[in-house]
Design a protein around this motif. Structure first.
Motif, short mmCIF file in Angstrom:
data_model
loop_
_atom_site.label_atom_id
_atom_site.label_comp_id
_atom_site.label_asym_id
_atom_site.label_seq_id
_atom_site.Cartn_x
_atom_site.Cartn_y
_atom_site.Cartn_z
N THR A 1 -33.73 -33.88 26.62
CA THR A 1 -33.55 -33.49 28.03
C THR A 1 -32.39 -32.52 28.24
N SER A 2 -31.77 -32.05 27.17
CA SER A 2 -30.62 -31.14 27.37
C SER A 2 -30.66 -30.02 26.36
N LEU A 3 -29.83 -29.04 26.60
CA LEU A 3 -29.76 -27.88 25.70
C LEU A 3 -29.03 -28.26 24.41
N GLY A 4 -29.55 -27.82 23.28
CA GLY A 4 -28.91 -28.12 22.01
C GLY A 4 -27.80 -27.14 21.67
N GLN A 5 -27.22 -27.35 20.49
CA GLN A 5 -26.13 -26.47 20.00
C GLN A 5 -26.66 -25.05 19.77
N PRO A 6 -25.81 -24.05 19.95
CA PRO A 6 -26.23 -22.68 19.68
C PRO A 6 -26.31 -22.40 18.17
N VAL A 7 -26.99 -21.33 17.80
CA VAL A 7 -27.00 -20.94 16.38
C VAL A 7 -25.59 -20.62 15.92
N ALA A 8 -25.35 -20.74 14.64
CA ALA A 8 -24.07 -20.41 14.02
C ALA A 8 -22.90 -21.22 14.59
N ALA A 9 -23.22 -22.39 15.22
CA ALA A 9 -22.14 -23.27 15.70
C ALA A 9 -21.32 -23.74 14.50
N THR A 10 -21.99 -23.95 13.37
CA THR A 10 -21.28 -24.19 12.10
C THR A 10 -21.73 -23.07 11.16
N PRO A 11 -20.93 -22.00 11.04
CA PRO A 11 -21.36 -20.84 10.25
C PRO A 11 -21.72 -21.22 8.81
N TYR A 12 -21.03 -22.22 8.27
CA TYR A 12 -21.46 -22.77 6.98
C TYR A 12 -21.92 -24.19 7.26
N GLY A 13 -23.22 -24.43 7.14
CA GLY A 13 -23.82 -25.69 7.57
C GLY A 13 -23.29 -26.92 6.88
N LEU A 14 -23.32 -28.05 7.59
CA LEU A 14 -22.85 -29.33 7.06
C LEU A 14 -23.94 -30.38 7.22
N PRO A 15 -23.89 -31.47 6.42
CA PRO A 15 -24.87 -32.55 6.61
C PRO A 15 -24.71 -33.21 7.97
N SER A 16 -25.71 -33.95 8.40
CA SER A 16 -25.64 -34.71 9.64
C SER A 16 -24.45 -35.66 9.62
N LYS A 17 -23.83 -35.88 10.78
CA LYS A 17 -22.69 -36.81 10.86
C LYS A 17 -23.12 -38.24 10.54
N TYR A 18 -24.43 -38.51 10.54
CA TYR A 18 -24.90 -39.86 10.23
C TYR A 18 -24.99 -40.12 8.74
N GLU A 19 -24.88 -39.07 7.93
CA GLU A 19 -25.04 -39.21 6.48
C GLU A 19 -23.70 -39.48 5.78
#
Ligand code: MTE
Length: 395
Positions: free
Chosen positions: A16-34
């Motif tokens: 129901t809401s807008l997600g994060q923009p592209v390149a919010a993490t320029p070098y991607g990271l695993p999910s905070k749940y992992e």
């Protein structure tokens, strides 16, 4: 009780809401749940963390590639993030008879040469070393986590030797030296170099090597124990005798039952381990399970893996996941219906040379119990009636 499942009936914020923009993490990271999927140190294993090892979490990984951020680490003197513009690789010989045109390469020089990319495992000779005498650690991360598998990219060492005018009829060994404070130096037989497999690598899994794994240059010596994969590689010397350096004359030797030492036992023989289910895990209920694991051999391809659910009395052949590559991890799977009674799970690998992974009784009959390196014995996991999985040794 017929209220239904809120996870289905109520729309969550991500619907129901807008997600994060592209390149919010320029070098991607695993999910905070992992959070469970991390490298771990074994408490008390070494005096200082700068000269230690972190184990990769193979209990939770899929397929055969180790994500670079989870690759196991072994440092004798800590790691550095070396400025690549200041790093050099020198190639020379014992004398001009061995190498006519000694050279110093920059990283830019090396990256202009023809490169190859290949998938290989690296296993520290000390992997499973704590288990020689008895069961010592609880999980597969600690029993087998000093192995990892990546796609490496670099220049075959043979190409560099030819570029420097090495006399390949005279050369019998090369010495590889790292740039860290540990003076890591290892002798490599020339046959491995001439085969084209030994590589001066800068790439790992499509990106530059990680600093912990030798950025910007490391030696890749497929099939050979990890210590020869010299990180932060700065020098290659060509000669006609082994150098008997501290890391091959005193360390990384195999203590035999009669008190003698074996030196230069470099090849990692065929080995396998069930990663799921494995020590520390819990089977929630009886019923069907996919038993999955990894197999590898320093002598080539894995030919077959057999799995036992009754401590080695009966064996069934597991399915090998393709691709099955030489000197690379191979994933195997086999279905199992657990009837709720105690069980002992084991896997046994065979490689293309016909070599079969030994059990503890067979291995100890030759090697004794006081060694550190090259323990490739069959691993046993006990499943208790309550579903707890634990590390046991079955002879
Ligand atoms: N190279 C240098 N220069 N210094 C080191 O301490 N450790 C060796 C080898 N290369 C080491 C090194 C050992 S013992 C192993 S098992 C592997 O690197 C580990 O490689 P990794 O840290 O990328 O997993």
């Amino acid at each position: 009780e017929n209220a239904g499942d809120d996870a289905i009936l109520k729309l969550p914020p991500w619907s129901t809401s807008l997600g994060q923009p592209v390149a919010a993490t320029p070098y991607g990271l695993p999910s905070k749940y992992e959070t469970a999927m991390v490298r771990r140190q074994s408490p008390g294993l070494t005096q200082v963390a700068g000269s230690s090892v972190s184990f990769m979490p193979l209990q939770g990984m899929f397929g055969i590639i180790t994500p670079s951020g989870l690759h196991f680490e072994r440092h004798h003197q800590g790691w550095h993030d070396i400025d690549p513009s200041r790093h050099r690789l020198m190639v020379h010989g014992m004398s001009e008879d061995f190498v006519r045109k000694p050279k110093v390469y920059t990283l830019d020089d090396l990256m202009r040469l023809p490169s190859v990319s290949r998938l290989h495992f690296i296993e520290c000779g000390a992997n499973t070393g704590m288990e020689w005498g008895n069961v010592a650690v609880p999980t597969v991360q600690y029993t087998h986590g000093m192995v990892s598998c990546s796609e490496f990219t670099g220049v075959p060492l043979r190409t560099l030797l030819e570029d420097c005018g090495a006399d390949l009829s005279k050369a019998r060994f090369v010495l590889a030296e790292g740039a860290d404070g540990s003076s890591m130096t290892r002798t490599i037989p020339i046959e491995l170099v001439l085969s084209g497999e030994v590589m001066v690598a800068y790439g790992q899994n499509g990106e530059m090597l990680r600093p912990e794994n030798g950025y910007p240059l490391r030696l890749v010596v497929p099939g050979v124990q990890g210590v020869s994969w010299v990180k932060w590689l700065r020098r290659i010397k060509v000669g006609d005798q082994p150098w008997a350096t501290k890391d091959e004359a005193v360390h990384y030797i195999d203590l035999m039952p009669d008190g003698q030492h074996r030196q230069y036992t470099s090849i990692q023989e065929a080995k396998s381990v069930i990663t799921s289910p494995s020590g520390g895990q819990i089977l929630l209920d009886k019923g069907h399970y996919n038993v999955s694991g990894l197999a590898w051999s320093g002598r080539g391809k894995i030919k077959r893996v057999d799995v036992s659910f009754d401590g080695g009395i009966n064996w069934v052949e597991a399915t090998l996941q393709t691709p099955v590559l030489s000197k690379c991890l191979t994933r195997f799977n086999v279905g199992w219906d657990w009837d709720g009674r105690p069980a002992i799970l084991q896997s046994r690998a065979q490689d293309e040379t016909g070599y079969v992974q030994p059990g503890y009784r067979m291995l100890r009959a030759v090697r004794g119990t006081r060694s550190i390196y090259h323990n490739n014995a069959i691993q046993s996991w006990k499943v208790a009636m309550n579903g707890d999985v634990s590390n046991v040794q079955v002879l």
